[in-house]
Structures are given as structure tokens and as C-alpha cells.
Design a protein around this motif. Structure first.
Motif, short mmCIF file in Angstrom:
data_model
loop_
_atom_site.label_atom_id
_atom_site.label_comp_id
_atom_site.label_asym_id
_atom_site.label_seq_id
_atom_site.Cartn_x
_atom_site.Cartn_y
_atom_site.Cartn_z
N TRP A 130 -55.41 1.76 -1.47
CA TRP A 130 -54.98 3.09 -1.37
C TRP A 130 -55.78 4.36 -2.08
CZ3 TRP A 130 -50.48 4.72 1.03
CH2 TRP A 130 -50.15 6.07 0.83
N TRP A 169 -50.02 -1.86 -8.62
CA TRP A 169 -50.13 -0.60 -9.25
C TRP A 169 -50.19 -0.65 -10.95
CZ3 TRP A 169 -51.88 3.41 -7.02
CH2 TRP A 169 -52.22 3.44 -5.82
N GLU A 215 -42.29 0.72 0.82
CA GLU A 215 -41.57 0.52 -0.39
C GLU A 215 -39.99 0.95 -0.56
OE1 GLU A 215 -44.07 2.90 -3.32
OE2 GLU A 215 -45.61 1.45 -3.13
N CYS A 242 -40.28 5.29 0.36
CA CYS A 242 -39.95 5.68 -1.14
C CYS A 242 -38.61 6.34 -1.38
CB CYS A 242 -41.09 6.49 -1.69
SG CYS A 242 -42.74 5.62 -1.68
C1 BMA Z 1 -48.00 4.07 -3.36
C2 BMA Z 1 -47.69 5.02 -1.75
C3 BMA Z 1 -47.59 6.30 -2.09
C4 BMA Z 1 -48.21 6.81 -3.09
C5 BMA Z 1 -49.24 6.10 -3.87
C6 BMA Z 1 -49.75 6.47 -5.04
O1 BMA Z 1 -47.23 3.24 -3.51
O2 BMA Z 1 -46.96 4.27 -0.98
O3 BMA Z 1 -46.04 6.69 -1.99
O4 BMA Z 1 -49.01 8.23 -2.81
O5 BMA Z 1 -48.54 4.98 -4.29
O6 BMA Z 1 -48.74 6.84 -6.08
#
Ligand code: BMA
Length: 810
Positions: free
Chosen positions: A600, A488, A419, A381
Motif C-alpha cells: 500500500w 497492518w 475491507e 471500508c
Molecule cells: C487500507 C486501505 C485504505 C487505507 C489504507 C491506509 O486498509 O484499504 O483504506 O487508505 O489502509 O490506512
């Protein structure tokens, strides 16, 4: 004989005179030692995070005495070996500086024989604060390299080879910990130093040829160095050639018993033992073929792991460091988390790039349990430097890590970072000058690829997660046609849960939805006056700035607003489970387009509101119980499309399966309005639509009831429930739920029954242990006996058991 320096050391703070010669156990960390000595409060409690920031803003000295005998020093070299040294450190032996180290991901090794003496010796490790070291490095860069703002609370961590989330993350406390988390040893060397052992498998039909290479360095030219290499029950004796650096032995194994990922077969492991010049190395070797197939097809490009020529549907989650205070990373906790992953039918974990290359025990357990490992290299990140110094340092690190881990059967993939391709579009500097930062990215990424390809040609190097493929710098957050995807749109971009069904990723390596922790976990970090979502303690334990708002807002879209704090916690976990279930079941029904789902995140590193399915204490959230069902090899799910609601059956198994039972349409009062038997034979690795209810027959009746499927796969129960309307639109009735705890044949069960349907029936026990199942639908005609798995007694369970269901949450 190796001399261990693990054990009791002294801890001294350079800046605070009052903190001298405290006790610290190594392996361990400074915060844990200070907490044990009563010098700091529990960093995980309430808002103590702020109160302990000074610890990471000091330099610390850890030191100890140790004795050596003449016999111990009668060698030709003595290597001081340190693992997981965090991070910027100077090592002094008897007053001499013997090394300066600054990479937590290396195994540091330095010959210190000339500084040692018979009798008493003193070792000191000066641990420098990381923030200033990082800043100093950043100041020397030829151009600014943006760091992970938004996640890190301390700038420039991207210049240091240290666990990136030590500076805080959107689920992580910022402690800027320091310490030594691995073994500290002195290794005497007689003739040769074995640098590493490397194995290679070559497959010919039903036969595997295993080559074992010893890589060594001759230290003394006197005397013969010999080695014995044993695989299973065959041993080879070798004399190590003084002019060489390698020796190789070949084993031929006819019809080997193969290693398989969990659910696909057994995890047979063979013993490999090497004894050379007084040192012993033991490895467990799983014999298997493993490939990552990426082939162009009519949709784009496939992404599928193949083990022993069988396409695997990867099911699992993302792994973050187990604890923000590394002294608490015990072998038992590794075992229990990984066993809980397998208990929820996972077969893959991704070791996420903002954490650490995990300890050996992690990979040993993954071999044993059949968990494939997607291994990120430790970059996340942020953008990273590509200066010659930085690249050279990272090359060494990756070379060491690949050599350390490549012989694990479970290791499936090397991935360059988390990422970082995406991050090029996040920061103003790199947005304005994309070419420059892209070249900068590729310089470092190329170096990573080269090292991996040289050290481990048996595995693929995948540039980044997510990534659309070789030299593709496209938007892998939205392109579901190729590569791995991080989806996401729901959590971070605020779309409805249905958006999960707008994509069919070839491989989804991240998507997630947060929940708040359960009440028993809240009690471990918040005083009772802070049992409120917006209290200081609670806000300190929510690191995603919009997290609490997203959870609350999503309630208003799907549910009737929960009454009271405890029901808010409960409902947040229902909502999280519903979100991930919506995605997983849809993508699994789209096999083989999709061949991988890693949500996640699996675990938490402290008690916090997060996307995890296992709480810091190891407690299963409702999601984890759902995971166990929706990741099961055989699964049934209702999916609504333009025609109607369809029942999809999925079999990921290598064997066929026969599912028998029924589908019902039932009113909230529990009246069965429709019932149809199901009996299906499923081929290995297949999906099938077995039943359908047309939209035209459903329209106008959506809020009147729910579909429920109840099947048996042999002994195993497969159930699922589908609401055609949002839960908030439905007039749920009071189920009159009854439960009682009883002991049957030495096991404890919770017996549940109801007069009307109850949804998301969740058992929560204050004490230790979990249940065989939870967060399920209870219908009047199927009472449930749910086994308790743990060590509490019937009385304790009766005292500490809380049973929730959706209707009572508002
Ligand atoms: C992602 C992960 C983390 C993060 C998660 C939640 O993309 O790679 O960097 O904690 O999202 O935001």
C-alpha cells in the motif's frame, strides 16, 4: 458518425448569482474550471482545502449549444452517451428532461432523437451536490448502514455510487468533486445498436480458439445490418439476424504468441476489429491462460495466479485514483505512472475499491506493459445497503463494468470490495448485531458474485480483500494461512518492523508505511514558513490522524533523531523504504508459501504525506528505488533467524540464473573484516540459502559493522546491505562523500565516491526526471556512476542536485 460534445461548455452555479456562464472544458470537473477561472485558489496549496468546501455544497449547471444537420438526424435512434458522469445529475435537451442519472460507474445511454432538432440545440446537465443526495438516501434505509467514518469527511457516501474517496480518505483531500470525466457523445443508429463485444478463449494444447460475440439490438426493421469481424489477418463478414441479439464468430489460432506478465515473457497483443452498422470497435487481445489456484495444503490454502501454466509471484502495489481533480487525469500521466510501476519490476496492481473502475487507457496500458490487474469492485471500508433498489443499481453497474473490462489480457481477478468484511467488526451497530449485518453483507456480495459469474465465467470472483476464502468471514488481518491478507500490525498497530517477519502471508494485498513527501514536493504545497511537520499546511496534508506521530515515534526506535526539517523528510523516506523492504524480502524468501505481495500504495492523488512510493508529481520516493531492487526477478537478501544471518537468493524467472560476487563484513570505517566469494546457479522459480554467519559469532559484535553482498547477474548488479543492529546503535563515520555531474556519450551521470561507507545515499533533483538508482549503499571499493533519466542539462542538474546520506541526517 459519432458526434462528440466534448469541448467548451458553460458553467453556472445554482446558488451563487455571480457565477454564471464560466468556461468549463468537458471532460472535466467543476473545481478545475473554477480554479482556471480564478474563482477559487489552488485546492492543493496550504490549507485551501477548507476554503473550497463550498463548491461541493452547491448545485451546478453545465450547458452548451450544438448544431445538427438534417443529414445527421436522418437515423432511427440517437443515443446520448456519457461516461464518468459524477454523479447525481439531471439531463435536459432543448428544455426537456431526458434522464436522471445517479451512478458515476455506469456508461449512461439514452435515446434522445425525439428531442433533437435541425439547427441549434441546447444541452444542460444539472449536477446536484452529493452530500444531500447521500443523506436523503440514508434516511430512507430500513436500518442504519454505517459509512466510512474516519476516512470520509462527508457522511453516507456509501449510499451513492460515486468514488468513495471523493469525500476524503486517510491520504485524500475532501473536495466532493463533480463533473463529467469521460466522453459525451451522440451516436446515431441506423439499424442495430451494438451493446457490447465479448471474447472467450478456449485452450487446446498449443492452440487457442477465440470466440467473438457481438451483442446487439435491432432498432429498425428496414434494411440489412452487416458486420465485419477481423482478428489479426482473418476477416469474417456477417449479416446480423433481425430476430436475434447475438452473433458469434470463431477464430482458431495455432501456436499463438502468448501474452505474459512483465518479467515472464513478452506482451503480444493481436488486433480485433469490428465494423457494424457504421460503428467501429477496436480491441487488443492477448492470448493467454490465466487461473487463480487456491488449494488446501499442509499450511492452509495456497493462493497463486498461474499464467500459461506457470506459477506467478505477483509483485506490485495498490492503485488509487490518479488525481483528486479528475480533469487532471491525462493519458500521459497514466502512462508515466504505469511505466514507473514496470520500471520497478512490478507485474501486478490492485485497483482499490474506494476509488473508481479505471479508465480504458489504464487497462490498455496494463495489457501493453504486462501488469496483471486485481480489480476490486467499488466498495470500501464501509457497510453498504442491500435494499432491492441498491442491489439492482449495483447489478447494472457491475454488469456494465465486467463487459467493458473482461477482454483485457491483464485483468486477473474480480474482487467484491475493500475491507468490507472487516468493517462489519468496526462499527457499533454491526458489532452489536453481527448476524444482521453479515446477512446484509452477503446479500449484496452474492449479487456481485452472480453478475460476475454470469458475465465472466473465465475469472474467479474473490469476495473481499482481505478474505480467507469462500464464505470465510475470519480475521484476514492476522490469519496468514489462507487467502489474501492486509497486514497492518506495524503501521496501524504500532509494532516494530520485525513484526513483518512474524507472518508469511500466502498473498499480501496490503501493508504499508507512510513517509513525508520530498522537499521539492513540499514546496508545491507549503509556504516556507510552514516547512514544519506540525504547521497548518503540513497537518492539512496529513490525513491519517496519527500519521505524523507514528513516523516520528518510529524514528526514535530505529534512528538517531534527524536534525532539521529537510532531514526529517529524508529520514522518513529511509524509514518507509526500510519497513517495506523488511517485509518484502522476507516474504519473497518464503516462496512458494507466499505468491503475492502488493504494498500500500503506489501513487498519490494530490501532494500529501502518505504510504505511496511515487509522489503526486510522479517523483520517485526512496522506497520506489528500493522496490526496483527488491522486486527484481533475481534478488539477494540477508535474513536473521535462530541460527544466524543467512543470505537468501531468489529467482522468480522462468530461466535459470547464475549469480557471482562476494559477501563482506565491513566496519563503519570501511575496513573489510571478512570476505567470501559467492557463485550460485539458481533454477527457474527457486530460492536458495547460499551463505550463513552464525549467531554465536555475531553476538557482541552487532554494532561493529554491516554485511554487504555485491553480485553480478550477467551485466546486472545485485546488491544488498544488512545491519545486525539498529542504525541508531551504530557509530557511523563521516563517509567523505564526493560527487560530480558529467556527460558521457550524450548521457548524464552522477559520479559518486567515498572514503568510508555511506548508507541510503539518495540523489534528489529539484527539476524533472529521476535517476537509474538511488537510496543505495556506497562502499569505498565500488564507486558508482548513476545515470540521470530526464531532460535537464548538466548545468541544471548541478544547480538543483542534493545528495543525502544517513550519517548527515543527524
Ligand atoms: C487500507 C486501505 C485504505 C487505507 C489504507 C491506509 O486498509 O484499504 O483504506 O487508505 O489502509 O490506512
Amino acid at each position: 458518425m459519432t458526434i462528440s460534445l466534448n469541448g467548451q461548455w458553460q458553467l453556472t452555479c445554482v446558488q451563487r448569482a455571480a457565477l454564471q456562464d464560466l468556461h468549463i472544458d468537458l471532460p472535466g470537473d467543476v473545481h478545475s474550471a473554477l480554479f482556471a477561472a480564478g474563482e477559487i485558489p489552488d485546492p492543493y496549496w496550504a490549507t485551501n482545502e477548507k476554503k473550497v468546501q463550498w463548491v461541493g455544497e452547491c448545485d451546478w449547471i453545465v450547458s452548451r449549444q450544438f448544431d445538427l444537420t438534417e443529414a445527421q438526424l436522418a437515423c432511427n435512434a440517437m443515443d446520448l452517451v456519457m461516461d464518468h458522469l459524477d454523479t447525481v445529475a439531471e439531463i435536459r435537451l432543448n428544455g426537456h428532461t431526458v434522464a436522471d442519472f445517479n451512478n458515476m460507474f455506469m456508461r449512461h445511454k439514452v435515446d434522445v432523437l425525439s428531442c433533437l432538432q435541425v439547427g441549434s440545440n441546447r444541452i444542460e446537465i444539472v449536477l446536484h451536490r452529493a452530500d444531500l443526495a447521500a443523506k436523503k438516501r440514508a434516511d430512507k434505509l430500513p436500518f442504519p448502514v454505517p459509512w466510512a467514518e474516519g476516512n470520509n469527511q462527508i457522511p453516507h457516501m456509501n449510499t451513492l455510487r460515486k468514488t468513495q474517496c471523493h469525500a476524503g480518505w486517510d491520504w485524500g483531500i475532501c473536495l466532493s468533486v463533480l463533473g463529467v470525466y469521460g466522453d459525451i457523445e451522440l451516436q446515431p443508429i441506423e439499424h442495430v445498436r451494438i451493446s457490447h463485444i465479448s471474447t472467450k478463449q478456449k485452450w487446446l494444447e498449443q492452440e487457442c480458439e477465440l470466440s467473438v460475440t457481438l451483442n446487439y439490438e435491432v432498432v429498425s426493421d428496414k434494411g440489412l445490418a452487416t458486420a465485419a469481424v477481423t482478428f489479426d489477418d482473418q476477416t469474417f463478414q456477417l449479416t446480423l439476424d433481425r430476430d436475434a441479439t447475438k452473433a458469434c464468430v470463431l477464430f482458431r489460432i495455432v501456436e499463438p504468441r502468448r501474452w505474459w506478465p512483465a518479467g515472464y515473457g513478452k506482451q503480444r497483443l493481436y488486433d480485433l476489429k469490428i465494423e457494424a452498422d457504421g460503428s467501429k470497435i477496436d480491441k487488443k487481445i492477448g492470448l493467454r491462460k490465466l487461473e487463480l489456484i487456491t488449494e488446501d495444503d499442509e499450511l492452509g490454502q495456497s493462493m497463486v495466479f498461474k499464467v500459461n501454466d506457470v506459477d506467478i509471484s505477483a509483485r506490485g502495489a495498490n492503485w488509487i485514483p490518479m488525481d483528486a481533480m479528475p480533469a487532471r487525469m491525462t493519458d500521459e500521466r497514466y502512462r508515466s505512472l504505469l511505466e514507473d510501476a514496470v520500471a520497478a519490476n512490478m507485474n501486478m496492481l490492485r485497483v482499490w475499491g474506494g476509488g473508481m473502475y479505471e479508465k480504458d487507457i489504464f487497462y490498455e496500458l496494463c495489457d501493453e506493459l504486462g501488469i496483471l490487474v486485481w480489480q476490486d469492485l467499488m466498495f470500501a471500508c464501509a457497510l453498504y445497503p442491500s435494499t432491492p433498489d441498491f442491489v439492482a443499481e449495483v447489478r447494472q453497474e457491475v454488469e456494465y463494468q465486467v463487459r467493458r473490462l473482461k477482454d483485457h489480457a491483464s485483468l486477473a481477478l474480480w474482487c467484491g470490495d475493500n475491507e468490507v468484511i472487516g468493517a462489519i467488526s468496526w462499527y457499533p451497530e454491526s458489532r452489536q448485531n453481527r448476524e444482521k449485518y453479515l446477512v446484509n453483507y452477503d446479500r449484496l456480495n452474492r449479487a456481485l458474485a452472480e453478475v460476475v459469474e454470469q458475465e465472466d465465467p473465465s475469472r474467479r470472483f474473490w469476495a473481499s480483500s482481505p478474505c480467507n476464502g469462500e464464505l470465510d468471514f475470519g480475521d484476514a488481518w492476522h490469519d496468514d494461512k489462507r487467502g489474501d491478507m492486509h497486514f497492518w500490525d506495524v503501521w496501524h498497530s504500532g509494532k516494530d518492523l520485525e513484526a513483518y517477519q512474524s507472518v508469511t502471508p500466502r498473498f499480501c494485498s496490503e501493508f504499508g508505511f507512510q513517509s513525508w513527501p520530498s522537499l521539492p514536493t513540499v514546496k508545491t504545497f507549503a509556504p516556507e514558513q510552514d516547512w514544519n511537520i506540525t504547521s497548518p499546511s503540513f497537518e492539512c496534508h496529513q490525513k491519517n490522524s496519527r500519521g505524523n506521530s507514528i513516523i516520528t515515534e518510529m524514528f526514535t526506535r530505529y534512528f538517531r533523531f534527524p536534525n532539521g526539517f529537510v532531514n526529517m523528510l529524508y529520514l522518513s523516506q529511509v524509514q518507509q523504504a526500510m519497513a517495506i523492504k523488511t517485509a518484502v524480502e522476507y516474504w519473497r524468501a518464503h516462496k512458494p508459501t507466499n505468491r503475492g505481495i502488493l504494498y500500500w500504495q503506489l501513487n498519490d492523488c494530490w501532494p500529501v504525506s502518505s504510504w505511496s512510493s511515487l509522489e503526486y508529481s510522479g517523483r520517485w520516493k526512496q522506497l520506489h528505488y528500493h522496490v526496483r531492487r527488491f522486486f527484481d526477478q533475481q534478488m539477494a537478501t540477508f535474513i536473521r533467524d535462530e541460527q544466524g544471518v543467512k543470505l537468501h537468493l531468489i529467482n522468480d524467472g522462468r530461466d535459470s540464473a547464475e549469480l557471482k560476487g562476494e559477501v563482506v563484513w565491513q566496519s563503519w570505517a570501511g575496513e573489510i573484516l571478512y570476505r567470501e566469494p559467492i557463485s550460485e546457479f539458481l533454477n527457474p522459480d527457486s530460492t536458495k540459502v547460499t551463505w550463513e554467519w552464525l549467531n554465536e559469532d555475531l553476538e557482541g559484535h552487532e554494532t561493529e559493522g554491516f554485511f554487504h553482498v555485491h553480485l553480478r547477474n550477467g551485466e546486472k548488479l545485485i546488491e544488498n546491505t544488512y545491519f545486525p543492529a539498529k542504525p541508531k546503535e551504530c557509530e557511523l563515520e563521516d563517509p567523505d562523500l564526493r560527487f560530480e555531474v558529467a556527460e558521457l556519450h550524450g548521457e548524464i551521470f552522477v559520479m559518486l565516491s567515498s572514503s568510508k561507507p555511506a548508507f541510503y545515499v539518495h540523489l534528489e533533483f529539484e527539476g524533472e526526471g529521476r535517476f537509474e538508482d538511488s537510496s543505495f549503499t556506497l562502499v569505498p571499493e565500488h564507486q558508482r556512476q548513476v545515470k540521470y533519466i530526464g531532460s535537464a542539462s548538466v548545468d541544471e542538474l548541478v544547480q538543483g542536485l542534493r545528495v543525502y546520506h544517513l550519517k548527515q541526517s543527524y
